[in-house]
Design a protein around this motif. Structure first.
Motif, short mmCIF file in Angstrom:
data_model
loop_
_atom_site.label_atom_id
_atom_site.label_comp_id
_atom_site.label_asym_id
_atom_site.label_seq_id
_atom_site.Cartn_x
_atom_site.Cartn_y
_atom_site.Cartn_z
N UNK A 70 0.83 -1.21 0.00
CA UNK A 70 0.00 0.00 0.00
C UNK A 70 0.86 1.26 0.00
N UNK A 71 0.35 2.29 -0.65
CA UNK A 71 1.02 3.59 -0.68
C UNK A 71 0.02 4.68 -0.34
N UNK A 72 0.49 5.69 0.39
CA UNK A 72 -0.36 6.83 0.73
C UNK A 72 -0.15 7.94 -0.30
N UNK A 73 -1.25 8.46 -0.82
CA UNK A 73 -1.21 9.65 -1.68
C UNK A 73 -1.89 10.77 -0.89
N UNK A 74 -1.11 11.73 -0.43
CA UNK A 74 -1.62 12.76 0.48
C UNK A 74 -2.10 14.00 -0.27
N UNK A 75 -3.09 14.66 0.34
CA UNK A 75 -3.55 15.96 -0.13
C UNK A 75 -3.89 16.79 1.10
N UNK A 76 -3.19 17.89 1.28
CA UNK A 76 -3.35 18.71 2.48
C UNK A 76 -4.27 19.90 2.22
N UNK A 77 -5.11 20.21 3.19
CA UNK A 77 -6.01 21.36 3.11
C UNK A 77 -5.84 22.21 4.36
N UNK A 78 -6.28 23.47 4.24
CA UNK A 78 -6.23 24.38 5.39
C UNK A 78 -7.62 24.70 5.93
N UNK A 79 -8.61 24.64 5.03
CA UNK A 79 -9.99 24.95 5.43
C UNK A 79 -10.94 23.91 4.84
N UNK A 80 -12.14 23.86 5.38
CA UNK A 80 -13.13 22.92 4.88
C UNK A 80 -13.55 23.24 3.45
N UNK A 81 -13.41 24.49 3.04
CA UNK A 81 -13.78 24.90 1.69
C UNK A 81 -12.88 24.25 0.63
N UNK A 82 -11.71 23.79 1.04
CA UNK A 82 -10.76 23.21 0.09
C UNK A 82 -10.92 21.70 -0.07
N UNK A 83 -11.79 21.09 0.72
CA UNK A 83 -11.86 19.63 0.78
C UNK A 83 -12.33 19.01 -0.54
N UNK A 84 -13.38 19.53 -1.12
CA UNK A 84 -13.89 18.93 -2.36
C UNK A 84 -12.86 18.99 -3.48
N UNK A 85 -12.20 20.11 -3.62
CA UNK A 85 -11.18 20.24 -4.66
C UNK A 85 -10.04 19.25 -4.43
N UNK A 86 -9.69 19.06 -3.17
CA UNK A 86 -8.62 18.10 -2.84
C UNK A 86 -9.03 16.68 -3.21
N UNK A 87 -10.30 16.34 -2.95
CA UNK A 87 -10.80 15.01 -3.30
C UNK A 87 -10.81 14.82 -4.80
N UNK A 88 -11.28 15.82 -5.51
CA UNK A 88 -11.32 15.74 -6.98
C UNK A 88 -9.93 15.61 -7.58
N UNK A 89 -8.95 16.24 -6.95
CA UNK A 89 -7.58 16.19 -7.46
C UNK A 89 -6.97 14.79 -7.32
N UNK A 90 -7.54 13.98 -6.43
CA UNK A 90 -7.01 12.62 -6.22
C UNK A 90 -7.66 11.58 -7.14
N UNK A 91 -8.72 11.97 -7.83
CA UNK A 91 -9.40 11.04 -8.74
C UNK A 91 -8.43 10.61 -9.85
N UNK A 92 -8.39 9.29 -10.09
CA UNK A 92 -7.47 8.75 -11.08
C UNK A 92 -6.10 8.42 -10.52
N UNK A 93 -5.85 8.87 -9.29
CA UNK A 93 -4.56 8.64 -8.65
C UNK A 93 -4.65 7.64 -7.49
#
Length: 330
Positions: A198-221
Motif C-alpha cells: 500500500x502507498x499513501x497519496x496525500x492531499x493537504x487542506x487548510x480549510x473545509x472549503x478546500x476539501x472537495x477540490x482536494x478530493x477531486x484532485x485525487x481522482x485517477x490517482x
C-alpha cells in the motif's frame, strides 16, 4: 420613661433578637442547601461542529446529569480557527469557570495554554502525549485529564482491511497538516502499511472549503479514500462522499458517525461513549473526589467494524460474505 414604655421597648428588643436568631438559622440552612445544590459553571470549547464532536458533548452532559450535578454550560465553537479557540479558553479563565471541557486537540491545547489552575477534561483527542497535553496516560500531571478518540487497533485494522479487500494499492488521504491529531494519525497509517504494498497519496487542506477540490484532485490517482478523524475534513465530509460516489472509489473513515453520513466503512466506536467517560471524570473533579492529575487518561473501550450497505452500492463495492462479523447498516 414609664413602665409601659419600658415594657414595650423590652418586648421589641426581644422580638428583634429572636428574629435575628431565626434569620441566622435560616441563612445557615440556606447556605448549607446552596452548597449541596451548587450550580457548577462549565465552559465547553469545541473546535468545529460535526456529528462526532457533538455526540461527545452530549455524552459528557449525560454523565454529569446522571451523577446528579447541577451544571450550567457555556458552549463555544471556534469555527476551525485556532485563534478563536485561544480566545474562548482565555475568556473561560476570565469568567473563573469551575471546569473546562475541551472537545478536540486544538481546544485542549488552547485550554491548557490558558490555565494551569482550572481543571480541564478533554475528549476527541488523538494523541494527548504527542500533543503535549499529558505526561502519560497513567499520570497525566498538571490540571488535565480525559479520553482519547483513537483505539490502538483502529488504524492497523483499517489498513489491514484495505490491503486485503481493495483492488489497487493507492490510498488517498486528505487532512489538515496544521492539526496535530491528524499528523499523529498519518504517522500511524505509515507504520501500519509497512510490510504491505500500500502507498499513501496525500492531499493537504487548510480549510473545509478546500476539501472537495482536494478530493477531486485525487481522482485517477487513488484506489480508495481514507479520511481519518481530521476535524477540518470531517466537517466537510459530504464533499468527499460525493466524489467517492461519482467515481466509484470506496471511502474508509475514522469514526462510526462518518459511516452514518455516507462513508463506506470504519473501525470505530461511539463518540457519545468517550464523551460520557470524560463526563464521569469531570463529575469526580467537580464533586471534590479527585484532582484531574490523579485520574488516568483512557482509550475508547469498544471497537467494531461497521459497513454501510447504501454507501457500498453508491461506490460500487460488493459486500462479501466473509465480512459477516461486521455490523452492516442500511
Amino acid at each position: 420613661m414609664n413602665w409601659k414604655t419600658k415594657l414595650g421597648m423590652s418586648a421589641a428588643i426581644s422580638g428583634m433578637i429572636l428574629a435575628a436568631g431565626c434569620g441566622s438559622k435560616d441563612t445557615a440552612g440556606s447556605a448549607g442547601s446552596a452548597k449541596s445544590e451548587k450550580t457548577y459553571q462549565v465552559g465547553v470549547t469545541q473546535i468545529v461542529e460535526h456529528p462526532s464532536l457533538d455526540a461527545a458533548l452530549e455524552g459528557f452532559k449525560k454523565a454529569l446529569d446522571e451523577k446528579g450535578l447541577k451544571v450550567e454550560y457555556d458552549v463555544q465553537i471556534a469555527g476551525g480557527d485556532q485563534n478563536n479557540s485561544q480566545t474562548i479558553a482565555s475568556n473561560f479563565v476570565g469568567d473563573d469557570v469551575d471546569l473546562i471541557f475541551a472537545n478536540s486537540t486544538p481546544s485542549a491545547l488552547s485550554a491548557l495554554n490558558a490555565t494551569k489552575d482550572i481543571p480541564i477534561v478533554f475528549t476527541s483527542v488523538t494523541d494527548p502525549i504527542g500533543a503535549g497535553l499529558v505526561q502519560s496516560f497513567e499520570e497525566p500531571g498538571a490540571n488535565i485529564t480525559g479520553t482519547t478518540d483513537t483505539h490502538p487497533d483502529a488504524i492497523p485494522s483499517t489498513v489491514k482491511f484495505i490491503d486485503e479487500n481493495v483492488e489497487g494499492n493507492k490510498i488517498g488521504m486528505i487532512y489538515n497538516s496544521g492539526e496535530q491529531n491528524s499528523a499523529a494519525q498519518i504517522d500511524l497509517v505509515e507504520k501500519a502499511i509497512k510490510g504491505t504494498d500500500l502507498e499513501i497519496v496525500e492531499s493537504s487542506v487548510s480549510t473545509s472549503a478546500e476539501v472537495k477540490q482536494a478530493a477531486e484532485a485525487l481522482v485517477g490517482k487513488v484506489d480508495a479514500f481514507y479520511i481519518i478523524t481530521d476535524n477540518t475534513v470531517v466537517s466537510a465530509l459530504e464533499s468527499v462522499i460525493s466524489v467517492a460516489g461519482d467515481e466509484d472509489i470506496p471511502l474508509f473513515v475514522g469514526e462510526l458517525d462518518s459511516v452514518a453520513r455516507g462513508g463506506f466503512a470504519a473501525y470505530g466506536f461511539d463518540y457519545n461513549d468517550i464523551g460520557y467517560e470524560a463526563g464521569l471524570k469531570a463529575a469526580d473533579i467537580l464533586a471534590g473526589n479527585k484532582e484531574a492529575s490523579e485520574i488516568p487518561v483512557e482509550y475508547p473501550q469498544k471497537l467494531k467494524l461497521q459497513i454501510s450497505k447504501k454507501a457500498a452500492e453508491a461506490m460500487n463495492v460488493e459486500i462479501k460474505e466473509e465480512w459477516e462479523d461486521a455490523e452492516i447498516i442500511d
